[in-house]
Design a protein around this motif. Sequence first.
Motif, PDB file in Angstrom:
ATOM      1  N   PHE A   1       0.856  -1.102  -0.049  1.00 16.29           N
ATOM      2  CA  PHE A   1      -0.052  -0.158   0.029  1.00 16.29           C
ATOM      3  C   PHE A   1       0.990   1.305   0.065  1.00 16.29           C
ATOM      4  CE2 PHE A   1      -2.284   3.434   2.175  1.00 16.29           C
ATOM      5  CZ  PHE A   1      -3.511   3.447   1.510  1.00 16.29           C
ATOM      6  N   ASP A   2       0.812   2.163  -0.886  1.00 15.73           N
ATOM      7  CA  ASP A   2       1.567   3.176  -1.157  1.00 15.73           C
ATOM      8  C   ASP A   2       0.998   4.344   0.011  1.00 15.73           C
ATOM      9  OD1 ASP A   2       2.983   5.483  -1.762  1.00 15.73           O
ATOM     10  OD2 ASP A   2       3.056   5.172  -3.964  1.00 15.73           O
ATOM     11  N   GLY A   3       1.427   4.444   0.912  1.00 16.51           N
ATOM     12  CA  GLY A   3       0.539   5.484   2.090  1.00 16.51           C
ATOM     13  C   GLY A   3       0.983   6.638   1.749  1.00 16.51           C
ATOM     14  N   GLU A   4       1.990   7.094   1.278  1.00 17.29           N
ATOM     15  CA  GLU A   4       2.834   8.520   0.732  1.00 17.29           C
ATOM     16  C   GLU A   4       1.698   8.769  -0.244  1.00 17.29           C
ATOM     17  OE1 GLU A   4       6.508  10.337  -1.427  1.00 17.29           O
ATOM     18  OE2 GLU A   4       6.814   8.754   0.321  1.00 17.29           O
ATOM     19  N   ALA A   5       1.434   8.320  -1.128  1.00 16.42           N
ATOM     20  CA  ALA A   5       0.591   8.745  -2.268  1.00 16.42           C
ATOM     21  C   ALA A   5      -0.671   8.865  -1.892  1.00 16.42           C
ATOM     22  CB  ALA A   5       0.595   7.739  -3.528  1.00 16.42           C
ATOM     23  N   PHE A   6      -1.233   8.065  -0.645  1.00 15.97           N
ATOM     24  CA  PHE A   6      -2.723   8.156  -0.523  1.00 15.97           C
ATOM     25  C   PHE A   6      -2.669   9.316   0.376  1.00 15.97           C
ATOM     26  CE2 PHE A   6      -5.709   7.515   2.950  1.00 15.97           C
ATOM     27  CZ  PHE A   6      -6.780   7.169   2.000  1.00 15.97           C
TER      28      PHE A   6
ATOM     29  N   SER B   1       1.299  11.550   8.089  1.00 13.90           N
ATOM     30  CA  SER B   1       2.379  12.484   7.622  1.00 13.90           C
ATOM     31  C   SER B   1       3.690  12.441   7.765  1.00 13.90           C
ATOM     32  CB  SER B   1       1.961  13.871   8.145  1.00 13.90           C
ATOM     33  OG  SER B   1       2.557  14.167   9.604  1.00 13.90           O
ATOM     34  N   GLN B   2       4.066  11.512   8.741  1.00 15.26           N
ATOM     35  CA  GLN B   2       5.295  11.102   8.932  1.00 15.26           C
ATOM     36  C   GLN B   2       5.785   9.635   8.198  1.00 15.26           C
ATOM     37  OE1 GLN B   2       4.963  10.916  13.267  1.00 15.26           O
ATOM     38  NE2 GLN B   2       5.417  13.130  13.637  1.00 15.26           N
TER      39      GLN B   2
ATOM     40  N   MET C   1      -2.640   0.555  -4.270  1.00 12.04           N
ATOM     41  CA  MET C   1      -1.819  -0.677  -4.064  1.00 12.04           C
ATOM     42  C   MET C   1      -0.886  -0.906  -5.255  1.00 12.04           C
ATOM     43  SD  MET C   1      -3.119  -2.397  -1.663  1.00 12.04           S
ATOM     44  CE  MET C   1      -2.313  -3.973  -1.656  1.00 12.04           C
ATOM     45  N   ARG C   2       0.391  -1.070  -5.001  1.00  8.25           N
ATOM     46  CA  ARG C   2       1.402  -1.119  -5.951  1.00  8.25           C
ATOM     47  C   ARG C   2       1.969  -2.436  -5.934  1.00  8.25           C
ATOM     48  NH1 ARG C   2      -0.915   3.093  -6.615  1.00  8.25           N
ATOM     49  NH2 ARG C   2       0.071   5.061  -6.104  1.00  8.25           N
TER      50      ARG C   2
END
Length: 119
Positions: free
Chosen positions: A6-11, A44-45, A69-70
């Motif tokens: 899961f690309d949390g940064e992109a989300f 954010s971190q 999802m990547r």
Amino acid sequence: MSTDKFDGEAFFAALDAERIARRATWKKVAEEAGVPASTLTRMSQGRRPDLDSLAALCAWSGLRADDFMRAKPAARPKSEPLAQITAHLRADPNLSKEGAKALETLIKTAYQQLRKKQG
């Protein structure tokens, strides 16, 4: 072992864009989505949200978790039709929880009786 991530940064970036478009503060996002403000701080971190917070933030923003999802396209198998039907029934706002379960039972039983034999 799955390579899905899961690309949390992109989300979080998409969530931030939605926040800006609505002219909302992060505190307001937390209140309206029903998540702790600390969850947004952790995101954010670079940390990922827990499942319930992710669902609440998706509902608030209109974002789809699946879009973040990547994985290599060949690495992700196609879900079974029965699993897709179950997901759609449970997401249907026109059905009660009990109604969705009853339909699932009927469909699963019929599916098992009528599906082609493997092998």
